[in-house]
Motif scaffolding. Structure first.
Motif, PDB file in Angstrom:
ATOM      1  N   VAL A 132       0.978  -1.321  -0.035  1.00  0.00           N
ATOM      2  CA  VAL A 132      -0.026   0.057  -0.177  1.00  0.00           C
ATOM      3  C   VAL A 132       0.983   1.233  -0.126  1.00  0.00           C
ATOM      4  O   VAL A 132       1.716   1.414   0.824  1.00  0.00           O
ATOM      5  CB  VAL A 132      -0.856  -0.125   1.389  1.00  0.00           C
ATOM      6  CG1 VAL A 132      -1.635   1.089   1.189  1.00  0.00           C
ATOM      7  CG2 VAL A 132      -1.901  -1.289   1.046  1.00  0.00           C
ATOM      8  N   GLY A 133       0.563   2.049  -0.816  1.00  0.00           N
ATOM      9  CA  GLY A 133       1.266   3.384  -0.917  1.00  0.00           C
ATOM     10  C   GLY A 133       0.396   4.607  -0.919  1.00  0.00           C
ATOM     11  O   GLY A 133      -0.961   4.145  -1.049  1.00  0.00           O
ATOM     12  N   HIS A 134       0.590   5.792  -0.820  1.00  0.00           N
ATOM     13  CA  HIS A 134      -0.203   6.922  -0.662  1.00  0.00           C
ATOM     14  C   HIS A 134      -0.179   7.907  -1.814  1.00  0.00           C
ATOM     15  O   HIS A 134       1.162   8.278  -1.993  1.00  0.00           O
ATOM     16  CB  HIS A 134      -0.443   7.347   0.410  1.00  0.00           C
ATOM     17  CG  HIS A 134      -1.079   6.514   1.634  1.00  0.00           C
ATOM     18  ND1 HIS A 134      -0.187   5.543   2.268  1.00  0.00           N
ATOM     19  CD2 HIS A 134      -2.219   6.277   1.891  1.00  0.00           C
ATOM     20  CE1 HIS A 134      -1.132   4.831   3.033  1.00  0.00           C
ATOM     21  NE2 HIS A 134      -2.224   5.412   2.897  1.00  0.00           N
ATOM     22  N   ILE A 135      -0.856   8.538  -2.478  1.00  0.00           N
ATOM     23  CA  ILE A 135      -0.852   9.307  -3.386  1.00  0.00           C
ATOM     24  C   ILE A 135      -1.787  10.795  -3.032  1.00  0.00           C
ATOM     25  O   ILE A 135      -2.387  10.509  -2.213  1.00  0.00           O
ATOM     26  CB  ILE A 135      -1.118   9.064  -4.846  1.00  0.00           C
ATOM     27  CG1 ILE A 135      -2.414   8.558  -5.055  1.00  0.00           C
ATOM     28  CG2 ILE A 135       0.149   8.117  -5.174  1.00  0.00           C
ATOM     29  CD1 ILE A 135      -2.977   8.096  -6.372  1.00  0.00           C
ATOM     30  N   PHE A 136      -1.457  12.044  -3.422  1.00  0.00           N
ATOM     31  CA  PHE A 136      -2.267  13.106  -3.246  1.00  0.00           C
ATOM     32  C   PHE A 136      -2.670  13.725  -4.424  1.00  0.00           C
ATOM     33  O   PHE A 136      -1.824  13.980  -5.465  1.00  0.00           O
ATOM     34  CB  PHE A 136      -1.430  13.898  -2.288  1.00  0.00           C
ATOM     35  CG  PHE A 136      -1.235  13.368  -0.993  1.00  0.00           C
ATOM     36  CD1 PHE A 136      -1.880  13.597  -0.042  1.00  0.00           C
ATOM     37  CD2 PHE A 136       0.093  12.897  -0.821  1.00  0.00           C
ATOM     38  CE1 PHE A 136      -1.488  12.956   1.131  1.00  0.00           C
ATOM     39  CE2 PHE A 136       0.624  11.973   0.323  1.00  0.00           C
ATOM     40  CZ  PHE A 136      -0.266  12.303   1.388  1.00  0.00           C
ATOM     41  N   ASP A 137      -3.936  14.364  -4.700  1.00  0.00           N
ATOM     42  CA  ASP A 137      -4.435  15.242  -5.697  1.00  0.00           C
ATOM     43  C   ASP A 137      -3.854  16.619  -5.552  1.00  0.00           C
ATOM     44  O   ASP A 137      -3.545  16.909  -4.471  1.00  0.00           O
ATOM     45  CB  ASP A 137      -5.979  15.071  -5.630  1.00  0.00           C
ATOM     46  CG  ASP A 137      -6.563  15.854  -6.781  1.00  0.00           C
ATOM     47  OD1 ASP A 137      -6.639  15.196  -7.987  1.00  0.00           O
ATOM     48  OD2 ASP A 137      -7.018  16.911  -6.591  1.00  0.00           O
ATOM     49  N   ILE A 138      -3.756  17.023  -6.722  1.00  0.00           N
ATOM     50  CA  ILE A 138      -3.358  18.347  -6.894  1.00  0.00           C
ATOM     51  C   ILE A 138      -4.066  19.324  -5.953  1.00  0.00           C
ATOM     52  O   ILE A 138      -3.657  20.266  -5.533  1.00  0.00           O
ATOM     53  CB  ILE A 138      -3.390  18.793  -8.120  1.00  0.00           C
ATOM     54  CG1 ILE A 138      -2.497  20.327  -8.528  1.00  0.00           C
ATOM     55  CG2 ILE A 138      -4.925  19.031  -8.831  1.00  0.00           C
ATOM     56  CD1 ILE A 138      -2.271  20.737 -10.006  1.00  0.00           C
TER      57      ILE A 138
END
Length: 362
Positions: A132-138
């Motif tokens: 599991v990794g995490h990303i962020f919206d602009i």
């Protein structure tokens, strides 16, 4: 300048619908906007269908996403307190054979096993696994609004429109029973929403787009409560709310943004496609008559809602404490056309309606 078609549209449902369809059919996307969007998109990783589903489930307004580290490389910070979007990240794992048919990850091996592995005494295999990794919206970052792709234009500031927005908020609270709030929607695509007597507006929007979005969500509040939207598709409801928005903004003398025109055009086309499927087997003139009859019947209800609420709204617009000078001039023009003019009361800041002439058709 006063939009000449508005008064006729308020009085005539069919004319209003034809005008909305004219707007929808005539809208053409600027090729420069498309090119700007495509160029901007190239800077972002393309995710697998499985991860795209995960992203949508957690943030349906997500558009451009990156990891914390990747945003940092661009000199952009993730805002404090933001929750990342969980996705599956591929990683290559080294497995050590510690027994016949038995393997363990290298990171779980003891010191002796790791030494034997380095010395080539233990067989190993590579295996692709996921973590599991995490990303962020602009929209969750400090990325400058003025550098967003043009298709997600946040609008511009206008002091006059701030006052008009205040008026519409007052109208929404008093007449529609809706509180109006600004929220961090963690997105640059989501403009706002209406739910359970609340209108929420994306706090990233500047006043021009806030006004457009507020009138759209007011359309949902007027036409799409639980008693009025049974059986309606999302496309139909969005199209109807856009019609309310455009009529209201034009009535107040405001220009319609490309964002609103684009939204109207997209949902009008979706709505028509749904009706074409409903009348499958019908073609040509017969199909067009069936679609026209269906859209006219549905639009009549929306039109009556527009007309009823514009009558109520005009009382709020006539309050000079809120209304911009430009809109006051439009109201005076419209009233003179109908045989009335407005006389300003200096103390109360209200407008007194005084009849000039007789036998005027109202």
């Amino acid at each position: 300048m006063k939009k000449e078609w508005v008064d006729k549209a308020v009085e005539n449902s069919r004319y209003a619908r034809e005008k909305m369809e004219e707007f929808a059919k005539s809208y053409k996307e600027n090729p420069e906007v498309i090119a700007d969007y495509l160029q901007f998109s190239q800077r972002f990783y393309e995710y697998s269908p499985r991860n795209l589903r995960l992203i949508y489930q957690q943030n349906r307004g997500a558009t451009f996403v990156k990891s914390f580290a990747d945003w940092k490389k661009e000199g952009v910070s993730v805002k404090r307190g933001e929750t990342g979007i969980a996705i599956w990240v591929p990683v290559q794992v080294t497995l050590l054979e510690v027994g016949e048919g038995k393997y363990i990850p290298l990171r779980e091996a003891n010191a002796q096993q790791k030494a034997d592995y380095k010395a080539g005494k233990i067989e190993s295999v590579k295996q692709l696994r996921y973590k599991v990794g995490h990303i962020f919206d602009i929209g969750q970052t400090t990325y400058p609004k003025d550098q967003y792709p043009k298709i997600y234009n946040m609008g511009s500031f206008s002091d006059d429109k701030e006052k008009l927005i205040d008026t519409l908020k007052l109208f929404s609270e008093n007449e529609l029973g809706c509180t109006v709030v600004q929220e961090d929607l963690q997105s640059i695509a989501l403009r706002g929403y209406y739910c359970d007597k609340k209108i929420a507006l994306n706090q990233k929007l500047e006043t021009t787009e806030t006004l457009s979005t507020l009138t759209h969500e007011m359309g949902h509040a007027m036409a799409h409560n639980k008693d009025k939207d049974k059986g309606k598709s999302t496309a139909q409801k969005e199209y109807e709310a856009d019609c309310v928005s455009i009529v209201f903004q034009s009535y107040m003398g405001e220009d319609i943004s490309d964002t609103r025109k684009r939204h109207l055009a997209e949902n009008y086309k979706r709505y028509r496609r749904e009706l074409e499927k409903k009348f499958v087997g019908k073609t040509g003139e017969e199909l067009e008559k069936l679609i026209d009859k269906e859209m006219e019947s549905n639009f009549d209800t929306v039109h009556s809602i527009i007309k009823e609420n514009l009558t109520k709204l005009e009382k709020y617009l006539n309050n000079s404490e809120f209304i911009p000078k430009r809109t006051l001039e439009l109201l005076e023009e419209r009233s003179e056309d109908k045989g009335f003019y407005y006389k300003k009361e200096q103390k109360k800041g209200l407008f007194e309606k005084v009849q000039k002439g007789h036998g005027m058709e109202m």
